[in-house]
Design a protein around this motif. Structure first.
Motif, PDB file in Angstrom:
ATOM      1  N   MET A   1      57.767  81.999  21.037  1.00 35.69           N
ATOM      2  CA  MET A   1      56.923  82.400  22.142  1.00 35.69           C
ATOM      3  C   MET A   1      57.724  83.246  23.107  1.00 35.69           C
ATOM      4  SD  MET A   1      57.787  80.631  25.167  1.00 35.69           S
ATOM      5  CE  MET A   1      56.270  80.325  26.016  1.00 35.69           C
ATOM      6  N   GLY A   2      57.007  83.962  23.975  1.00 34.99           N
ATOM      7  CA  GLY A   2      57.678  84.811  24.952  1.00 34.99           C
ATOM      8  C   GLY A   2      57.073  84.620  26.325  1.00 34.99           C
ATOM      9  N   VAL A   3      57.917  84.778  27.351  1.00 34.40           N
ATOM     10  CA  VAL A   3      57.479  84.671  28.743  1.00 34.40           C
ATOM     11  C   VAL A   3      57.935  85.908  29.492  1.00 34.40           C
ATOM     12  CG1 VAL A   3      57.531  83.295  30.853  1.00 34.40           C
ATOM     13  CG2 VAL A   3      57.788  82.169  28.639  1.00 34.40           C
ATOM     14  N   ASP A   4      56.987  86.606  30.091  1.00 35.23           N
ATOM     15  CA  ASP A   4      57.335  87.654  31.055  1.00 35.23           C
ATOM     16  C   ASP A   4      57.265  86.977  32.421  1.00 35.23           C
ATOM     17  OD1 ASP A   4      57.913  90.304  31.977  1.00 35.23           O
ATOM     18  OD2 ASP A   4      55.843  90.442  32.637  1.00 35.23           O
ATOM     19  N   LEU A   5      58.408  86.510  32.891  1.00 35.86           N
ATOM     20  CA  LEU A   5      58.436  85.687  34.092  1.00 35.86           C
ATOM     21  C   LEU A   5      58.446  86.546  35.348  1.00 35.86           C
ATOM     22  CD1 LEU A   5      58.595  82.570  34.624  1.00 35.86           C
ATOM     23  CD2 LEU A   5      61.023  82.933  35.123  1.00 35.86           C
ATOM     24  N   ALA A   6      57.717  86.097  36.358  1.00 37.18           N
ATOM     25  CA  ALA A   6      57.720  86.714  37.682  1.00 37.18           C
ATOM     26  C   ALA A   6      57.940  85.607  38.705  1.00 37.18           C
ATOM     27  CB  ALA A   6      56.404  87.438  37.945  1.00 37.18           C
ATOM     28  N   ALA A   7      58.155  85.996  39.942  1.00 39.40           N
ATOM     29  CA  ALA A   7      58.394  84.992  40.976  1.00 39.40           C
ATOM     30  C   ALA A   7      57.173  84.105  41.186  1.00 39.40           C
ATOM     31  CB  ALA A   7      58.791  85.669  42.281  1.00 39.40           C
ATOM     32  N   GLU A   8      55.971  84.664  40.988  1.00 39.91           N
ATOM     33  CA  GLU A   8      54.738  83.906  41.160  1.00 39.91           C
ATOM     34  C   GLU A   8      53.951  83.889  39.857  1.00 39.91           C
ATOM     35  OE1 GLU A   8      54.267  82.265  43.854  1.00 39.91           O
ATOM     36  OE2 GLU A   8      55.871  83.188  45.035  1.00 39.91           O
ATOM     37  N   ALA A   9      53.061  82.912  39.750  1.00 38.31           N
ATOM     38  CA  ALA A   9      52.292  82.739  38.522  1.00 38.31           C
ATOM     39  C   ALA A   9      51.379  83.920  38.226  1.00 38.31           C
ATOM     40  CB  ALA A   9      51.461  81.452  38.604  1.00 38.31           C
ATOM     41  N   THR A  10      50.871  84.578  39.264  1.00 40.12           N
ATOM     42  CA  THR A  10      49.884  85.641  39.058  1.00 40.12           C
ATOM     43  C   THR A  10      50.410  86.774  38.182  1.00 40.12           C
ATOM     44  OG1 THR A  10      50.573  86.602  41.170  1.00 40.12           O
ATOM     45  CG2 THR A  10      48.607  85.207  41.175  1.00 40.12           C
ATOM     46  N   LYS A  11      51.714  87.029  38.204  1.00 35.41           N
ATOM     47  CA  LYS A  11      52.298  88.110  37.415  1.00 35.41           C
ATOM     48  C   LYS A  11      53.101  87.595  36.228  1.00 35.41           C
ATOM     49  CE  LYS A  11      52.792  92.026  38.074  1.00 35.41           C
ATOM     50  NZ  LYS A  11      52.121  93.125  37.314  1.00 35.41           N
ATOM     51  N   THR A  12      52.923  86.333  35.891  1.00 35.29           N
ATOM     52  CA  THR A  12      53.653  85.735  34.773  1.00 35.29           C
ATOM     53  C   THR A  12      52.734  85.633  33.559  1.00 35.29           C
ATOM     54  OG1 THR A  12      55.093  84.450  36.234  1.00 35.29           O
ATOM     55  CG2 THR A  12      54.867  83.675  33.966  1.00 35.29           C
ATOM     56  N   ALA A  13      53.233  86.060  32.407  1.00 31.64           N
ATOM     57  CA  ALA A  13      52.449  86.011  31.174  1.00 31.64           C
ATOM     58  C   ALA A  13      53.203  85.241  30.096  1.00 31.64           C
ATOM     59  CB  ALA A  13      52.125  87.416  30.682  1.00 31.64           C
ATOM     60  N   VAL A  14      52.431  84.589  29.242  1.00 34.07           N
ATOM     61  CA  VAL A  14      52.967  83.811  28.128  1.00 34.07           C
ATOM     62  C   VAL A  14      52.285  84.285  26.847  1.00 34.07           C
ATOM     63  CG1 VAL A  14      52.978  81.524  27.062  1.00 34.07           C
ATOM     64  CG2 VAL A  14      53.576  81.763  29.468  1.00 34.07           C
ATOM     65  N   ALA A  15      53.062  84.462  25.784  1.00 29.95           N
ATOM     66  CA  ALA A  15      52.507  84.830  24.479  1.00 29.95           C
ATOM     67  C   ALA A  15      53.099  83.919  23.410  1.00 29.95           C
ATOM     68  CB  ALA A  15      52.813  86.290  24.153  1.00 29.95           C
ATOM     69  N   MET A  16      52.254  83.468  22.498  1.00 30.60           N
ATOM     70  CA  MET A  16      52.700  82.611  21.399  1.00 30.60           C
ATOM     71  C   MET A  16      52.321  83.264  20.078  1.00 30.60           C
ATOM     72  SD  MET A  16      51.828  78.836  22.941  1.00 30.60           S
ATOM     73  CE  MET A  16      53.064  78.061  21.926  1.00 30.60           C
ATOM     74  N   ILE A  17      53.283  83.324  19.160  1.00 28.09           N
ATOM     75  CA  ILE A  17      53.056  83.954  17.858  1.00 28.09           C
ATOM     76  C   ILE A  17      53.301  82.945  16.745  1.00 28.09           C
ATOM     77  CG2 ILE A  17      53.744  85.809  16.294  1.00 28.09           C
ATOM     78  CD1 ILE A  17      54.659  87.440  18.639  1.00 28.09           C
TER      79      ILE A  17
END
Length: 245
Positions: A1-17
């Motif tokens: 899986m991958g996480v594009d982490l940001a300081a806040e949840a609104t700009k954070t994305a998670v992807a699972m393959i």
């Protein structure tokens, strides 16, 4: 899986393959991921790539400690900018710069530090929950850098961030899918075209796949100690097609 982490949840994305049956099927893409969602996703994964620095430069940590104690010493033989660069960038940042020509954001001197604070909390929660955390990437989590990953695979890697660059984001996604016809986005295709965070999370998951196969750059014995405290960016050393299930 991958996480594009940001300081806040609104700009954070998670992807699972899901890597099975001869394809890489994107099972889930979520934008607006809070800490609980990130933690659950990481603990479900075989390998998790997180786009965020895992630590601060050892030299910077020592500098802050010395400043607190009123004992900062500036080496006379170094010019101001050279000394500050040694404080601002980690060993892995300099390795990435040397090998790819890209300069990662400084966790000590850029806004990415806010995201790194959140990441430090997430890594601590994972460790307390019994999930092995090794900042050098030897455990379940590994630090990744989507721009360097894309560049390594000879794909476009610039100017796709922000709503004004959606057309270019879509072109880059098409280039990725053309180079990896075995990657199936399914119902998440449109999400990855509308949100650069979602796209980066997918790239982070691909980088995690490379790390799980041992197809990324690793620290030398001289770099190992710094990697365990500062973190280590896992840049693929393979072609994209080497990830094919």
């Amino acid at each position: 899986m991958g996480v594009d982490l940001a300081a806040e949840a609104t700009k954070t994305a998670v992807a699972m393959i899901d890597w099975s049956r001869g394809r890489a099927s994107v099972r889930e893409v979520r934008v607006g991921a809070d800490d609980d969602l990130v933690l659950r996703a990481v603990m479900e994964a075989e390998k998790a790539g997180i786009d965020c620095p895992f630590g601060w430069p050892d030299t910077f940590v020592e500098f802050v400690r010395a400043h607190r104690d009123g004992d900062v010493v500036v080496p006379e033989e170094l010019a101001g900018s050279a000394w500050r660069r040694g404080l601002a960038y980690r060993v892995t940042d300099e390795v990435v710069r040397r090998e790819t020509g890209l300069i990662p954001l400084s966790v000590a001197a850029d806004l990415i530090g806010h995201t790194a604070m959140r990441c430090a909390g997430i890594l601590a929660k994972l460790a307390r929950a019994g999930t092995p955390v090794d900042r050098s990437g030897a455990g379940i989590v590994v630090e990744v850098y989507p721009a360097a990953t894309l560049k390594t695979w000879h794909l476009p890697y610039r100017r796709y961030k922000g709503r004004e660059n959606l057309a270019h984001l879509s072109e880059i996604l098409d280039a990725l899918l053309g180079a990896a016809p075995w990657l199936d986005l399914g119902r998440h295709d449109e999400t990855c075209r509308r949100w650069d965070d979602a796209f980066d999370a997918v790239v982070a998951a691909l980088a995690a796949r490379a790390a799980s196969l041992g197809l990324v750059g690793t620290p030398t014995p001289e770099e190992a100690a710094s990697a365990r405290t500062e973190g280590w960016i896992a840049v693929p050393t393979c072609t994209l097609d080497a990830l094919r299930p």
